[in-house]
Motif scaffolding. Sequence first.
Motif, PDB file in Angstrom:
ATOM      1  N   MET A  95      19.783  17.742  -4.013  1.00 18.96           N
ATOM      2  CA  MET A  95      19.540  17.313  -5.392  1.00 18.96           C
ATOM      3  C   MET A  95      19.838  15.826  -5.549  1.00 18.96           C
ATOM      4  O   MET A  95      20.664  15.269  -4.834  1.00 18.96           O
ATOM      5  CB  MET A  95      20.371  18.129  -6.369  1.00 18.96           C
ATOM      6  N   GLY A  96      19.136  15.222  -6.477  1.00 18.85           N
ATOM      7  CA  GLY A  96      19.293  13.796  -6.713  1.00 18.85           C
ATOM      8  C   GLY A  96      18.451  12.930  -5.797  1.00 18.85           C
ATOM      9  O   GLY A  96      18.397  11.724  -5.963  1.00 18.85           O
ATOM     10  N   SER A  97      17.797  13.552  -4.819  1.00 18.65           N
ATOM     11  CA  SER A  97      16.970  12.796  -3.885  1.00 18.65           C
ATOM     12  C   SER A  97      15.699  12.311  -4.564  1.00 18.65           C
ATOM     13  O   SER A  97      15.164  12.962  -5.449  1.00 18.65           O
ATOM     14  CB  SER A  97      16.561  13.675  -2.696  1.00 18.65           C
ATOM     15  N   SER A  98      15.222  11.169  -4.118  1.00 18.81           N
ATOM     16  CA  SER A  98      13.917  10.688  -4.545  1.00 18.81           C
ATOM     17  C   SER A  98      13.230  10.101  -3.329  1.00 18.81           C
ATOM     18  O   SER A  98      13.891   9.638  -2.396  1.00 18.81           O
ATOM     19  CB  SER A  98      14.036   9.663  -5.674  1.00 18.81           C
ATOM     20  N   LYS A  99      11.908  10.154  -3.337  1.00 16.74           N
ATOM     21  CA  LYS A  99      11.135   9.668  -2.195  1.00 16.74           C
ATOM     22  C   LYS A  99       9.982   8.811  -2.684  1.00 16.74           C
ATOM     23  O   LYS A  99       9.352   9.134  -3.688  1.00 16.74           O
ATOM     24  CB  LYS A  99      10.587  10.840  -1.395  1.00 16.74           C
ATOM     25  N   PRO A 100       9.693   7.712  -1.959  1.00 15.30           N
ATOM     26  CA  PRO A 100       8.543   6.895  -2.328  1.00 15.30           C
ATOM     27  C   PRO A 100       7.245   7.600  -1.950  1.00 15.30           C
ATOM     28  O   PRO A 100       7.140   8.196  -0.884  1.00 15.30           O
ATOM     29  CB  PRO A 100       8.738   5.621  -1.510  1.00 15.30           C
ATOM     30  N   VAL A 101       6.281   7.559  -2.871  1.00 22.24           N
ATOM     31  CA  VAL A 101       4.971   8.179  -2.646  1.00 22.24           C
ATOM     32  C   VAL A 101       3.901   7.121  -2.841  1.00 22.24           C
ATOM     33  O   VAL A 101       3.955   6.334  -3.789  1.00 22.24           O
ATOM     34  CB  VAL A 101       4.723   9.342  -3.642  1.00 22.24           C
ATOM     35  N   LYS A 102       2.931   7.121  -1.942  1.00 20.46           N
ATOM     36  CA  LYS A 102       1.780   6.228  -2.065  1.00 20.46           C
ATOM     37  C   LYS A 102       0.531   7.087  -1.953  1.00 20.46           C
ATOM     38  O   LYS A 102       0.410   7.900  -1.042  1.00 20.46           O
ATOM     39  CB  LYS A 102       1.806   5.167  -0.964  1.00 20.46           C
ATOM     40  N   VAL A 103      -0.389   6.921  -2.916  1.00 18.64           N
ATOM     41  CA  VAL A 103      -1.635   7.688  -2.943  1.00 18.64           C
ATOM     42  C   VAL A 103      -2.774   6.687  -2.768  1.00 18.64           C
ATOM     43  O   VAL A 103      -2.892   5.735  -3.540  1.00 18.64           O
ATOM     44  CB  VAL A 103      -1.780   8.471  -4.262  1.00 18.64           C
ATOM     45  N   VAL A 104      -3.610   6.898  -1.733  1.00 22.06           N
ATOM     46  CA  VAL A 104      -4.618   5.917  -1.360  1.00 22.06           C
ATOM     47  C   VAL A 104      -5.962   6.590  -1.092  1.00 22.06           C
ATOM     48  O   VAL A 104      -6.011   7.630  -0.427  1.00 22.06           O
ATOM     49  CB  VAL A 104      -4.188   5.179  -0.064  1.00 22.06           C
ATOM     50  N   ILE A 105      -7.034   5.972  -1.613  1.00 24.70           N
ATOM     51  CA  ILE A 105      -8.390   6.397  -1.273  1.00 24.70           C
ATOM     52  C   ILE A 105      -9.276   5.153  -1.349  1.00 24.70           C
ATOM     53  O   ILE A 105      -9.059   4.284  -2.197  1.00 24.70           O
ATOM     54  CB  ILE A 105      -8.904   7.536  -2.194  1.00 24.70           C
ATOM     55  N   GLU A 106     -10.222   5.060  -0.451  1.00 21.13           N
ATOM     56  CA  GLU A 106     -11.084   3.880  -0.372  1.00 21.13           C
ATOM     57  C   GLU A 106     -11.839   3.670  -1.686  1.00 21.13           C
ATOM     58  O   GLU A 106     -12.336   4.617  -2.293  1.00 21.13           O
ATOM     59  CB  GLU A 106     -12.082   4.038   0.779  1.00 21.13           C
ATOM     60  N   GLY A 107     -11.891   2.409  -2.124  1.00 16.81           N
ATOM     61  CA  GLY A 107     -12.584   2.058  -3.353  1.00 16.81           C
ATOM     62  C   GLY A 107     -11.714   2.112  -4.592  1.00 16.81           C
ATOM     63  O   GLY A 107     -12.173   1.805  -5.688  1.00 16.81           O
ATOM     64  N   TYR A 108     -10.435   2.506  -4.430  1.00  8.19           N
ATOM     65  CA  TYR A 108      -9.503   2.624  -5.555  1.00  8.19           C
ATOM     66  C   TYR A 108      -8.227   1.867  -5.231  1.00  8.19           C
ATOM     67  O   TYR A 108      -7.853   1.715  -4.069  1.00  8.19           O
ATOM     68  CB  TYR A 108      -9.178   4.092  -5.839  1.00  8.19           C
ATOM     69  N   LYS A 109      -7.555   1.412  -6.285  1.00  6.33           N
ATOM     70  CA  LYS A 109      -6.273   0.733  -6.109  1.00  6.33           C
ATOM     71  C   LYS A 109      -5.229   1.748  -5.645  1.00  6.33           C
ATOM     72  O   LYS A 109      -5.142   2.843  -6.211  1.00  6.33           O
ATOM     73  CB  LYS A 109      -5.810   0.107  -7.423  1.00  6.33           C
ATOM     74  N   PRO A 110      -4.438   1.394  -4.637  1.00  8.46           N
ATOM     75  CA  PRO A 110      -3.356   2.299  -4.208  1.00  8.46           C
ATOM     76  C   PRO A 110      -2.365   2.514  -5.345  1.00  8.46           C
ATOM     77  O   PRO A 110      -2.084   1.598  -6.116  1.00  8.46           O
ATOM     78  CB  PRO A 110      -2.690   1.555  -3.052  1.00  8.46           C
TER      79      PRO A 110
END
Length: 109
Positions: A51-66
Amino acid sequence: MKSFIVLFSLFALVGCASTTTFKSEPIGADVYIDNVKICKTPCQYSDTAIMGSSKPVKVVIEGYKPLETRIRKEKAQVGPIIGSLFCPIPILWILGYQDEYNYILDKNM
């Protein structure tokens, strides 16, 4: 006594993992957690962070801003709450991720 051990083991195992679903618009985006590609949307992700954990997430697809954000364990989970009544260790997993994260990506100009 045997049924108590089975029940305790079940709560301990259920309490350790937290699962969430990633969705995006448009679908088919790559999802990175801690800079490691884990799936394409829609998909499920599970971990055993406390509990209390957090994780960085990156969502990427070509033609769109990450899209960069974080997921946090902030939703109460029933299994660890019940398990902690018998043993204090599951209290570390009392919070989990939201059931679902929906990301809308902006097109590149």
